[in-house]
Design a protein around this motif. Sequence first.
Motif, PDB file in Angstrom:
ATOM      1  N   GLU A  22     -81.636  39.773 -51.092  1.00 58.48           N
ATOM      2  CA  GLU A  22     -81.093  41.121 -50.873  1.00 58.48           C
ATOM      3  C   GLU A  22     -80.775  41.802 -52.209  1.00 58.48           C
ATOM      4  OE1 GLU A  22     -79.512  44.031 -47.914  1.00 58.48           O
ATOM      5  OE2 GLU A  22     -80.748  42.243 -47.705  1.00 58.48           O
ATOM      6  N   LEU A  23     -80.234  41.056 -53.149  1.00 57.68           N
ATOM      7  CA  LEU A  23     -79.951  41.598 -54.481  1.00 57.68           C
ATOM      8  C   LEU A  23     -81.239  42.035 -55.176  1.00 57.68           C
ATOM      9  CD1 LEU A  23     -77.288  38.998 -55.640  1.00 57.68           C
ATOM     10  CD2 LEU A  23     -76.886  41.465 -55.504  1.00 57.68           C
ATOM     11  N   LEU A  24     -82.259  41.197 -55.102  1.00 56.31           N
ATOM     12  CA  LEU A  24     -83.542  41.539 -55.724  1.00 56.31           C
ATOM     13  C   LEU A  24     -84.146  42.774 -55.078  1.00 56.31           C
ATOM     14  CD1 LEU A  24     -84.977  37.925 -56.032  1.00 56.31           C
ATOM     15  CD2 LEU A  24     -84.246  39.377 -57.934  1.00 56.31           C
ATOM     16  N   ASP A  25     -84.069  42.859 -53.749  1.00 56.31           N
ATOM     17  CA  ASP A  25     -84.594  44.032 -53.045  1.00 56.31           C
ATOM     18  C   ASP A  25     -83.850  45.304 -53.439  1.00 56.31           C
ATOM     19  OD1 ASP A  25     -86.449  42.458 -51.760  1.00 56.31           O
ATOM     20  OD2 ASP A  25     -85.355  42.349 -49.859  1.00 56.31           O
ATOM     21  N   ALA A  26     -82.568  45.132 -53.833  1.00 50.52           N
ATOM     22  CA  ALA A  26     -81.764  46.281 -54.256  1.00 50.52           C
ATOM     23  C   ALA A  26     -81.973  46.620 -55.726  1.00 50.52           C
ATOM     24  CB  ALA A  26     -80.283  45.998 -53.998  1.00 50.52           C
ATOM     25  N   GLY A  27     -82.866  45.904 -56.398  1.00 47.59           N
ATOM     26  CA  GLY A  27     -83.178  46.192 -57.798  1.00 47.59           C
ATOM     27  C   GLY A  27     -82.329  45.453 -58.807  1.00 47.59           C
ATOM     28  N   ARG A  28     -81.527  44.494 -58.372  1.00 43.57           N
ATOM     29  CA  ARG A  28     -80.681  43.742 -59.291  1.00 43.57           C
ATOM     30  C   ARG A  28     -81.462  42.601 -59.928  1.00 43.57           C
ATOM     31  NH1 ARG A  28     -75.141  45.322 -58.169  1.00 43.57           N
ATOM     32  NH2 ARG A  28     -74.645  44.097 -60.020  1.00 43.57           N
ATOM     33  N   THR A  29     -80.974  42.149 -61.066  1.00 48.65           N
ATOM     34  CA  THR A  29     -81.497  40.964 -61.737  1.00 48.65           C
ATOM     35  C   THR A  29     -80.635  39.775 -61.340  1.00 48.65           C
ATOM     36  OG1 THR A  29     -82.286  42.273 -63.608  1.00 48.65           O
ATOM     37  CG2 THR A  29     -82.016  39.912 -63.981  1.00 48.65           C
ATOM     38  N   VAL A  30     -81.282  38.670 -60.963  1.00 45.95           N
ATOM     39  CA  VAL A  30     -80.568  37.530 -60.408  1.00 45.95           C
ATOM     40  C   VAL A  30     -80.906  36.253 -61.162  1.00 45.95           C
ATOM     41  CG1 VAL A  30     -80.219  36.086 -58.356  1.00 45.95           C
ATOM     42  CG2 VAL A  30     -80.506  38.568 -58.101  1.00 45.95           C
ATOM     43  N   VAL A  31     -79.869  35.517 -61.529  1.00 45.89           N
ATOM     44  CA  VAL A  31     -80.024  34.143 -61.998  1.00 45.89           C
ATOM     45  C   VAL A  31     -79.546  33.247 -60.866  1.00 45.89           C
ATOM     46  CG1 VAL A  31     -79.269  32.392 -63.655  1.00 45.89           C
ATOM     47  CG2 VAL A  31     -79.716  34.732 -64.429  1.00 45.89           C
ATOM     48  N   GLY A  32     -80.429  32.399 -60.351  1.00 44.30           N
ATOM     49  CA  GLY A  32     -80.083  31.502 -59.264  1.00 44.30           C
ATOM     50  C   GLY A  32     -79.945  30.080 -59.757  1.00 44.30           C
ATOM     51  N   SER A  55     -90.349  37.590 -57.518  1.00 40.56           N
ATOM     52  CA  SER A  55     -89.776  38.737 -58.240  1.00 40.56           C
ATOM     53  C   SER A  55     -89.634  38.408 -59.719  1.00 40.56           C
ATOM     54  CB  SER A  55     -88.402  39.099 -57.670  1.00 40.56           C
ATOM     55  OG  SER A  55     -87.759  40.058 -58.505  1.00 40.56           O
ATOM     56  N   PRO A  56     -90.073  39.301 -60.601  1.00 42.91           N
ATOM     57  CA  PRO A  56     -89.898  39.068 -62.045  1.00 42.91           C
ATOM     58  C   PRO A  56     -88.438  39.155 -62.481  1.00 42.91           C
ATOM     59  CG  PRO A  56     -90.785  41.264 -61.652  1.00 42.91           C
ATOM     60  CD  PRO A  56     -90.781  40.564 -60.326  1.00 42.91           C
ATOM     61  N   ARG A  57     -87.576  39.635 -61.602  1.00 47.67           N
ATOM     62  CA  ARG A  57     -86.158  39.762 -61.951  1.00 47.67           C
ATOM     63  C   ARG A  57     -85.350  38.522 -61.557  1.00 47.67           C
ATOM     64  NH1 ARG A  57     -87.290  44.237 -59.349  1.00 47.67           N
ATOM     65  NH2 ARG A  57     -85.903  43.695 -57.618  1.00 47.67           N
ATOM     66  N   PHE A  58     -86.052  37.472 -61.095  1.00 50.19           N
ATOM     67  CA  PHE A  58     -85.363  36.253 -60.683  1.00 50.19           C
ATOM     68  C   PHE A  58     -85.635  35.126 -61.671  1.00 50.19           C
ATOM     69  CE2 PHE A  58     -85.225  32.172 -58.357  1.00 50.19           C
ATOM     70  CZ  PHE A  58     -83.903  32.206 -57.935  1.00 50.19           C
ATOM     71  N   THR A  59     -84.565  34.451 -62.068  1.00 47.41           N
ATOM     72  CA  THR A  59     -84.657  33.269 -62.922  1.00 47.41           C
ATOM     73  C   THR A  59     -83.944  32.126 -62.222  1.00 47.41           C
ATOM     74  OG1 THR A  59     -84.602  34.623 -64.930  1.00 47.41           O
ATOM     75  CG2 THR A  59     -84.096  32.275 -65.181  1.00 47.41           C
ATOM     76  N   PHE A  60     -84.600  30.964 -62.146  1.00 43.86           N
ATOM     77  CA  PHE A  60     -83.987  29.809 -61.506  1.00 43.86           C
ATOM     78  C   PHE A  60     -83.555  28.775 -62.536  1.00 43.86           C
ATOM     79  CE2 PHE A  60     -84.437  25.507 -59.570  1.00 43.86           C
ATOM     80  CZ  PHE A  60     -83.303  25.587 -58.757  1.00 43.86           C
ATOM     81  N   ILE A  61     -82.368  28.234 -62.339  1.00 43.52           N
ATOM     82  CA  ILE A  61     -81.852  27.146 -63.167  1.00 43.52           C
ATOM     83  C   ILE A  61     -81.547  25.967 -62.263  1.00 43.52           C
ATOM     84  CG2 ILE A  61     -79.957  26.391 -64.665  1.00 43.52           C
ATOM     85  CD1 ILE A  61     -79.713  29.308 -65.588  1.00 43.52           C
ATOM     86  N   HIS A  62     -82.183  24.840 -62.540  1.00 43.05           N
ATOM     87  CA  HIS A  62     -81.921  23.608 -61.785  1.00 43.05           C
ATOM     88  C   HIS A  62     -80.756  22.900 -62.464  1.00 43.05           C
ATOM     89  CE1 HIS A  62     -83.626  19.602 -59.990  1.00 43.05           C
ATOM     90  NE2 HIS A  62     -82.443  19.935 -59.523  1.00 43.05           N
ATOM     91  N   GLY A  63     -79.594  22.956 -61.834  1.00 40.86           N
ATOM     92  CA  GLY A  63     -78.410  22.367 -62.455  1.00 40.86           C
ATOM     93  C   GLY A  63     -77.348  22.037 -61.438  1.00 40.86           C
ATOM     94  N   ASP A  64     -76.390  21.230 -61.874  1.00 41.61           N
ATOM     95  CA  ASP A  64     -75.294  20.772 -61.018  1.00 41.61           C
ATOM     96  C   ASP A  64     -73.980  21.307 -61.577  1.00 41.61           C
ATOM     97  OD1 ASP A  64     -73.394  19.397 -59.532  1.00 41.61           O
ATOM     98  OD2 ASP A  64     -74.575  17.542 -59.475  1.00 41.61           O
ATOM     99  N   LEU A  65     -73.255  22.072 -60.773  1.00 45.54           N
ATOM    100  CA  LEU A  65     -72.001  22.673 -61.237  1.00 45.54           C
ATOM    101  C   LEU A  65     -70.942  21.628 -61.566  1.00 45.54           C
ATOM    102  CD1 LEU A  65     -71.819  25.673 -58.759  1.00 45.54           C
ATOM    103  CD2 LEU A  65     -72.295  25.787 -61.212  1.00 45.54           C
ATOM    104  N   ALA A  66     -71.069  20.421 -61.026  1.00 48.14           N
ATOM    105  CA  ALA A  66     -70.117  19.360 -61.356  1.00 48.14           C
ATOM    106  C   ALA A  66     -70.331  18.817 -62.764  1.00 48.14           C
ATOM    107  CB  ALA A  66     -70.214  18.225 -60.341  1.00 48.14           C
ATOM    108  N   ASP A  67     -71.445  19.170 -63.396  1.00 44.32           N
ATOM    109  CA  ASP A  67     -71.712  18.810 -64.793  1.00 44.32           C
ATOM    110  C   ASP A  67     -70.960  19.794 -65.684  1.00 44.32           C
ATOM    111  OD1 ASP A  67     -72.760  18.538 -67.373  1.00 44.32           O
ATOM    112  OD2 ASP A  67     -74.772  18.038 -66.648  1.00 44.32           O
ATOM    113  N   ARG A  68     -69.795  19.385 -66.159  1.00 44.05           N
ATOM    114  CA  ARG A  68     -68.907  20.325 -66.855  1.00 44.05           C
ATOM    115  C   ARG A  68     -69.537  20.910 -68.120  1.00 44.05           C
ATOM    116  NH1 ARG A  68     -63.089  18.314 -68.816  1.00 44.05           N
ATOM    117  NH2 ARG A  68     -63.211  17.343 -66.745  1.00 44.05           N
TER     118      ARG A  68
END
Length: 327
Positions: A22-32, A55-68
């Motif tokens: 939905e963010l991408l469809d609204a023209g936002r840039t997203v880091v997932g 979408s060229p405005r999407f970037t994916f990061i494979h990571g774990d939030l528990a990794d401080r």
Amino acid sequence: MAEEPVLVTGAAGFIGFHVARELLDAGRTVVGLDNLNTYYDPALKRARLALLAESPRFTFIHGDLADRPATAALFAGRRFAVVIHLAAQAGVRHSLSHPHDYADANLEGFLNVLEGCRHNGCMHLIYASSSSVYGANTKLPFSVEDRTDHPISLYAASKKANEVMAHSYSHLYRLPTTGLRFFTIYGPWYRPDMALFLFADAITQGRPIKLFNHGRMRRDFTYVADVTRVVLRLIEQVPPDATGRAPARIYNVGNHRPEELMHVVGLLEQELGRAAVKDMLPMQPGDVPETFADVDDLMRDVGFKPETAIEDGIRSFVAWYRSHYGV
């Protein structure tokens, strides 16, 4: 703010995927960000990510939030103005057998998000809570003003902990936070551990469906597209930093209309063209017989009004299910 990237954690998950799209469809840039764990089939998560990656405005990061250290580096390097935190270890039943998963993801992971926001100029943190925090409450509909100090599962306790952790950071560091108590979200790209998916899968294959409390359950089923619309509206609805009050809000996100579980099963049977074999069972630990959201605050503040009837939502879910799984 509109030109800066929005961080969506749990972007490969059911709600996270829909919010990111939905963010991408609204023209936002997203880091997932997502850790792609094996709680359910990672292939479904990768299929969602493949759509976002178009979408060229999407970037994916494979990571774990528990990794401080890794989480701290991500926040310091990007300095996100808006963070939509939807990553979590979900599931009431899973918490009965795998409690440490919830400490790692929902407590340690959330603390690292709060610290990242605190130290790197975040202007608004929106995070997922759950209707499970209402626990054994019997007053309906559930209101955000109700007491939520008697959770009946560790999952619910971890979500309540998120709310009080967020409030403490709002109070101490003036970090604007908005918590969303989600009520039984469903729709296309659904999680395969959720009841409607399990029912559809079992009906299709002729296996019995498990109906706890002998089917006498009511749920405030909320279609995912209604949810994503309200999340986008809330981005700009930053809680004010008023004197003597933390810039923190909590909202119920529900349909404000609980449905009888047996009626929903009937809709699935109708759409799938098959009758369900029903296995009537007693109530299971950690579950509640009814959920019902009071959404007056959300209607007042952002004009939220659920638009999707359960009949239309089930039809859309089943159409996706048939298409994705070749049923």
